[in-house]
Scaffold this active site. Structure first.
Site, mmCIF file in Angstrom:
data_model
loop_
_atom_site.group_PDB
_atom_site.id
_atom_site.type_symbol
_atom_site.label_atom_id
_atom_site.label_comp_id
_atom_site.label_asym_id
_atom_site.label_seq_id
_atom_site.Cartn_x
_atom_site.Cartn_y
_atom_site.Cartn_z
ATOM 1 N N GLY A 36 -66.764 30.695 -40.005
ATOM 2 C CA GLY A 36 -66.300 31.304 -38.767
ATOM 3 C C GLY A 36 -64.883 30.892 -38.419
ATOM 4 N N GLY A 38 -63.088 31.660 -35.613
ATOM 5 C CA GLY A 38 -62.757 31.860 -34.206
ATOM 6 C C GLY A 38 -62.092 30.636 -33.606
ATOM 7 N N PHE A 39 -62.191 30.482 -32.280
ATOM 8 C CA PHE A 39 -61.547 29.363 -31.598
ATOM 9 C C PHE A 39 -62.025 28.021 -32.147
ATOM 10 C CE2 PHE A 39 -61.072 32.478 -27.984
ATOM 11 C CZ PHE A 39 -59.692 32.503 -28.007
ATOM 12 N N GLU A 193 -61.406 42.377 -15.603
ATOM 13 C CA GLU A 193 -60.108 42.611 -16.236
ATOM 14 C C GLU A 193 -60.017 44.011 -16.841
ATOM 15 O OE1 GLU A 193 -58.595 38.123 -17.332
ATOM 16 O OE2 GLU A 193 -59.862 39.171 -18.798
ATOM 17 N N ASP A 323 -69.464 29.455 -29.061
ATOM 18 C CA ASP A 323 -70.503 30.196 -28.359
ATOM 19 C C ASP A 323 -71.845 30.143 -29.073
ATOM 20 O OD1 ASP A 323 -68.540 30.838 -26.590
ATOM 21 O OD2 ASP A 323 -68.345 32.934 -27.187
ATOM 22 N N ALA A 335 -63.385 29.819 -24.157
ATOM 23 C CA ALA A 335 -62.490 29.380 -25.223
ATOM 24 C C ALA A 335 -62.310 27.864 -25.245
ATOM 25 C CB ALA A 335 -61.132 30.065 -25.083
ATOM 26 N N GLN A 336 -62.110 27.242 -24.089
ATOM 27 C CA GLN A 336 -61.807 25.808 -24.070
ATOM 28 C C GLN A 336 -62.948 24.932 -24.599
ATOM 29 O OE1 GLN A 336 -59.302 23.626 -23.692
ATOM 30 N NE2 GLN A 336 -58.016 25.438 -23.856
#
Length: 451
Positions: A36, A38-39, A193, A323, A335-336
């Site tokens: 993965g 991602g972040f 948003e 996640d 994200a953090q």
């Protein structure tokens, strides 16, 4: 938990070139497999920049996606390439990384190896699972068939394409009330948003471009099961966001959830039926179903159970973050927590190599923010000492812009994204914004029949 480094594994699949020793190391180094990009995965890889290991980063896509700005792609504000980063670009600064474009199918943790979709097996000394999650439709009838999720780049592009397909269709219609009715399911940060961006697009960008469509025929509505939007924020910030959305012509349907999604409607739990030409689903996420085949302990929501050191329960040397994972602290899926969890995994792998004890995650909540539109945003920043700083209006918007630009990976992404957002929101460009149009099917003459 173990405090000693295992004997380096030898990868069975030589096609990936994983057996090649790094410069200065005649023998293969311990092998870290990260699933993965991602972040969390990127943070883990970068934390091992100087570690004496070989890293294999496996991802089903060839790029990392900056998901907090996907709604800008979906509404024509940014190009898809602005929010994605080529994963193989990591090797420009980090030579101990090897990127494999593949998909994890199963894992044999006793033998310390994983199988990919192409049936190749890769052995590991340390396994890091950061494969992310997917959209959760909560078994809502019709949602999977008719709603548009927005968790990947391709999904954002699909929303953008269908947005402009519907607008062109409405422009050709002889009915004055035939326009575009968008229903956004979910009143969290993503839902707010995307609704704000659509309202901004309608008012500044599409009203002059589509004189054929009556202004009232382009509607944006947010459906939220709870009585308020943005439940994670302070009441003052929630009220401000709701006021700004309504000021921009966004209707809020609060207090009733979605009972069903139809081709051209959303049916609420209170019986209300809302006409919808486009339904955007931003109500939640959950792990991919195939995670159950990976031999990892999961909670009732399908998340991988890890300890405070991010090590998977009962599996020394196997870690998970982002996640897809849940720790005893049950951190939010943002994200953090993913970034801090991934970075800790990298440091803990180094600790295992050096025979040191593992560290536990001390999560630092820096705050959260959401943008409603031009010069309108909310931000809750946690200052040292735990005192929150709550910002609204233009100040929060500038903070939001700075944080998101600096969080992007790669200088090109930062420059192009800044340019895109400035031309969408900045003075005087906001008065004549030109959206990045979706791919509307080409009008072609009928083919001549064969004689």
């Amino acid at each position: 938990m173990t405090d000693s480094a295992p004997t380096p594994a030898h990868t069975e699949d030589e096609d990936y070139g994983l057996e090649t020793p790094l410069a200065g190391h005649p023998e293969p180094l311990p092998h870290v497999v990260v699933v993965g990009g991602g972040f969390a995965g990127m943070a883990a890889v970068k934390a091992l920049h100087d570690a004496p290991v070989r890293i294999t980063l496996i991802d089903r896509r060839v790029y990392n996606t900056f998901q907090p700005l996907l709604y800008q792609v979906a509404t024509g504000g940014l190009n898809p390439g602005d929010v994605t980063y080529f994963l193989r670009g990591l090797r420009l600064k980090q030579k101990n990384v090897h990127v494999v474009h593949e998909h994890l199918v199963e894992a044999d943790h006793r033998a310390k190896k994983i199988r990919l979709l192409n049936d190749h097996w890769i052995s590991y000394d340390y396994l890091v699972v950061t494969a992310g999650v997917t959209t959760n439709f909560f078994d809502t009838p019709g949602a999977k068939e008719y709603a548009f999720p927005m968790y990947s780049r391709s999904q954002a592009i699909r929303i953008r394409d269908n947005l402009f397909i519907r607008l062109e269709k409405a422009a050709k219609s002889k009915r004055a009330d035939d326009g575009l009715r968008v229903v956004v399911v979910g009143g969290g940060a993503t839902g707010v948003e995307v609704a704000g961006a659509l309202a901004e697009l309608r008012t500044a960008g599409l009203a002059p471009a589509y004189p054929e469509i009556h202004g009232d025929a382009f509607e944006v509505k947010v459906v939220q099961r709870g009585g308020e939007i943005l439940k994670a924020f302070a009441p003052k910030l929630r009220s401000y966001a709701a006021k700004e959305l309504r000021h921009r012509g966004v209707s809020l349907h609060l207090g009733a959830g979605v009972a069903a999604v139809e081709r051209e409607a959303v049916v609420l739990t209170d019986g209300t039926r809302i006409h919808a030409d486009l339904t955007v689903w931003s109500a939640g996420v959950h792990p991919h179903e195939e995670v159950a085949e990976w031999g990892l302990p999961q909670d009732e929501y399908g998340r991988i159970k890890v300890g405070d050191d991010m090590q998977v329960e009962g599996l020394p040397g196997v870690f998970a973050a982002g996640d897809i994972a849940v720790s005893p602290a049950d951190l939010p899926q943002l994200a953090q927590p993913a970034i801090q969890g991934g970075a800790l995994i990298g440091r803990n792998i180094e600790a295992l190599l050096a025979g040191r004890p593992l560290r536990e995650l001390r999560y630092v909540d820096k705050g959260t923010m959401a943008v409603i539109g031009r010069r309108a945003a909310i931000a809750e920043i946690n200052l040292p000492g735990g005192r929150p700083l709550r910002l609204t209006k233009g100040t929060a918007w500038l903070v939001w812009l700075f944080v998101h630009i600096m969080s992007l990976v790669g200088p090109r992404n930062r420059v192009t994204t800044l340019a895109g957002l400035v031309t969408r929101y900045g003075f005087p460009f906001h008065r004549r914004p030109i959206p990045i149009v979706g791919d509307v099917p080409t009008v072609r003459p009928p083919k001549a029949s064969a004689g």
